[in-house]
Design an enzyme around this catalytic site. Sequence first.
Site, PDB file in Angstrom:
ATOM      1  N   CYS A 252      -7.388   5.438   0.593  1.00 29.85           N
ATOM      2  CA  CYS A 252      -8.800   5.773   0.480  1.00 29.85           C
ATOM      3  C   CYS A 252      -9.489   5.035  -0.668  1.00 29.85           C
ATOM      4  O   CYS A 252      -8.858   4.658  -1.641  1.00 29.85           O
ATOM      5  CB  CYS A 252      -8.965   7.269   0.217  1.00 29.85           C
TER       6      CYS A 252
ATOM      7  N   ARG B  71      -8.654  -1.806   1.155  1.00 30.65           N
ATOM      8  CA  ARG B  71      -7.628  -0.809   0.846  1.00 30.65           C
ATOM      9  C   ARG B  71      -7.087  -0.140   2.113  1.00 30.65           C
ATOM     10  O   ARG B  71      -6.042   0.495   2.071  1.00 30.65           O
ATOM     11  CB  ARG B  71      -8.212   0.260  -0.089  1.00 30.65           C
TER      12      ARG B  71
ATOM     13  N   TRP C 250      -8.436   6.969   4.616  1.00 27.17           N
ATOM     14  CA  TRP C 250      -7.217   6.560   5.333  1.00 27.17           C
ATOM     15  C   TRP C 250      -6.502   7.862   5.648  1.00 27.17           C
ATOM     16  O   TRP C 250      -5.968   8.510   4.759  1.00 27.17           O
ATOM     17  CB  TRP C 250      -6.388   5.659   4.408  1.00 27.17           C
TER      18      TRP C 250
ATOM     19  N   ASN D 143      -9.209  10.809  -3.199  1.00 25.72           N
ATOM     20  CA  ASN D 143      -8.168   9.863  -2.782  1.00 25.72           C
ATOM     21  C   ASN D 143      -6.833  10.455  -3.223  1.00 25.72           C
ATOM     22  O   ASN D 143      -6.718  10.903  -4.353  1.00 25.72           O
ATOM     23  CB  ASN D 143      -8.433   8.507  -3.470  1.00 25.72           C
ATOM     24  N   GLY D 144      -5.845  10.471  -2.311  1.00 23.83           N
ATOM     25  CA  GLY D 144      -4.526  10.991  -2.699  1.00 23.83           C
ATOM     26  C   GLY D 144      -4.133  12.168  -1.831  1.00 23.83           C
ATOM     27  O   GLY D 144      -4.697  12.384  -0.750  1.00 23.83           O
TER      28      GLY D 144
ATOM     29  N   GLU E 228       9.864 -13.067   2.993  1.00 28.80           N
ATOM     30  CA  GLU E 228       8.415 -12.981   2.798  1.00 28.80           C
ATOM     31  C   GLU E 228       7.666 -13.614   3.975  1.00 28.80           C
ATOM     32  O   GLU E 228       6.658 -13.082   4.434  1.00 28.80           O
ATOM     33  CB  GLU E 228       8.039 -13.644   1.457  1.00 28.80           C
TER      34      GLU E 228
ATOM     35  N   LYS F 237       4.967 -11.617   6.235  1.00 27.17           N
ATOM     36  CA  LYS F 237       3.600 -12.125   6.439  1.00 27.17           C
ATOM     37  C   LYS F 237       3.301 -12.192   7.936  1.00 27.17           C
ATOM     38  O   LYS F 237       2.245 -11.771   8.389  1.00 27.17           O
ATOM     39  CB  LYS F 237       3.427 -13.541   5.870  1.00 27.17           C
TER      40      LYS F 237
ATOM     41  N   GLU G 181       3.123  -8.557   9.666  1.00 24.50           N
ATOM     42  CA  GLU G 181       2.047  -7.632   9.279  1.00 24.50           C
ATOM     43  C   GLU G 181       0.688  -8.058   9.813  1.00 24.50           C
ATOM     44  O   GLU G 181      -0.139  -7.216  10.106  1.00 24.50           O
ATOM     45  CB  GLU G 181       2.011  -7.393   7.760  1.00 24.50           C
TER      46      GLU G 181
ATOM     47  N   HIS H 266      26.908 -12.547  12.893  1.00 26.03           N
ATOM     48  CA  HIS H 266      27.580 -11.239  12.853  1.00 26.03           C
ATOM     49  C   HIS H 266      26.816 -10.216  13.678  1.00 26.03           C
ATOM     50  O   HIS H 266      26.911  -9.021  13.421  1.00 26.03           O
ATOM     51  CB  HIS H 266      27.748 -10.787  11.401  1.00 26.03           C
TER      52      HIS H 266
ATOM     53  N   LYS I 176      -3.966  -1.595   1.489  1.00 29.96           N
ATOM     54  CA  LYS I 176      -3.659  -2.556   0.429  1.00 29.96           C
ATOM     55  C   LYS I 176      -2.898  -1.907  -0.715  1.00 29.96           C
ATOM     56  O   LYS I 176      -1.973  -2.477  -1.265  1.00 29.96           O
ATOM     57  CB  LYS I 176      -4.973  -3.165  -0.077  1.00 29.96           C
TER      58      LYS I 176
END
Length: 613
Positions: free
Chosen positions: A2, A27, A77, A103-104, A486, A490, A493, A509, A608
Amino acid sequence: MCGIVGYVGSEQAGPILLDGLSKLEYRGYDSAGIAVRNDETGEFQIVKAKGRLHELYIKTDGGRTTKGTCGIGHTRWATHGEATEINAHPHYSDDKNVVGVHNGIIENYQELKEKLTRKGYSFYSETDTEVVIKLIDYYYKKYLGTPVDAINHTLVRIRGAYSLAVMFKEYPGEIYVARKDAPLVVGRADGASLCGSDVSPMLKFTRTVYYIDDLQLGKLTKDGVTFYNLDGDEIEIEPKTVNWDAEAVEKCGFEHFMMKEIHEQPKAITETLNAYIKDGVFDLSAAGIEDDKLKTYQRIYIVACGSAYHVGVAAKYVFEKMAHVPVEIDIASEFRYRDPILMKDSLFVVISQSGETADSLAALRLVKEKNIDTLAVVNVTGSSIAREADYVMYTYAGPEIAVATTKAYSCQLINMYLLSMAFARAKGLTSADELDKLIKALYALPGQINEIIGDKERIQWFASQFSTSQDIFFIGRGIDYAIGLEGSLKTKEISYIHSEAYAAGELKHGTISLIDKGTLVISVATQDALYEKTVSNIVEVKSRGAYLMGITNSGNYNIENTVDFVVYVPRTEQYFTTSLAIVPLQLLAYYISLARGLDVDKPRNLAKSVTVE
Ligand code: F6R
């Protein structure tokens, strides 16, 4: 997660709140809302919309339908309750006396909700936020005190991580803010005060900001800001100056923030290097780290999440080879719950762009309790992790808006290289000449990255050929494996294509059974000592029908005998190849996402700054 904004001043708040929320879009959110107190009637106008901010923009004519000079806004969010208009913030007390955003997560909201229900309150949403706002209202009425008293009573009762911005009908022109373990910054401009989840919404107005601590409270008015502790006593908080400019949060002609940030990497790396290297000599005293102290550490623990964790994986190889220090690396969400056995003479390094990632912060706190020295590699000044660690080595990437990190990741690598060099120097493992050579190589990276970016059309062409892939595999050994991790993150996502990274030797394996005719395998081979071994693994997948893209150093032309498409990156010191080889992979992920018509900067389901565990 949020985002919160608040404005009180002489201008109309609505358009400022909308603009501020647009700076926090990165965010991650699924609904948004604003509340503006009408200067004449004293009533709050609360407007909310599900979906993109654009919906709220249309509903409020860019914020102009609300009238008033004091207001708060929020991007939500969803956590407690679906992403609906009802659950969107701001939330309000039954008589609309108290209006607030949050937020939270409030962990004990159920118990508080029951208590308030017994006291006659009813609830219209599924959110924990509505419970907090009604609890503030309850204490405000019960004790007939000030907003500061009511909020402080509430802070004592709620458990969890939160930041809050609240307005009271009976206190015109005032916004109250408080936080615990979630970000909130207060800004002071000429004739206006602002608040935000970070500084980006306020950069147009001011660079003077206040970072409030856990369980502190702020009162914002047009004429100033006042801070209080949990007892309601006034306290002083030192203002800080932010060195980010307003342009840093604009796209500046680029189609997406991600592409802008890829292009900003050379500058960000130079600024990060310049913070620690003066007149050709590097010195970490800006982070409070002395060579004498480094000598005493026998091992390093590196803990982080996502891409920051991948920086740690690359750094492990660098530290062990260059500085001969054993490194243990872990994902923060695992580390914090595994009762790690930590040795005293160690340095704990936490890496985080936002400095607010809940798991990384919790890991840091756990280690601090064990009296082990902690160092934070952080991008956001004044963030929780930066404030709580013993040492802070800032990265100078500037604000990073795209959800997929690029420039912050690149600067984190730089800090880890410098830290490793400092260890090697402190332990007498490297000569002055060798250090000079490494410093020169570091300063060459920005130009080399520009060279790679200059060839981006070739990668765009390749991306267009593979944008419909079902799976993409990345393989490499040593540092090249870290680069693959990485590159794979990238890709998945922002392109939503399934992707995995494997240590090249591990493939046979099990995973090699997934390789079929035409499967795209991207092999990274920048380490001279491992080159031939990796090529053997490339041959193995090639003979199972894979289509091969190779990333290697200029000069390794014989790779063309094996792979179908090659990207050569300029040569650098073996330790620093991650900084170059990652750039074509960032570009590849970007162009695949673009070709698939996806929201590059704001991929689905992602935030984010991950402030919940
Ligand atoms: C991926 C990405 C994330 C972050 C992770 C940690 O592109 O950005 O994986 O690296 O969420 O975030 P910070 O660095 O803010 O702790």
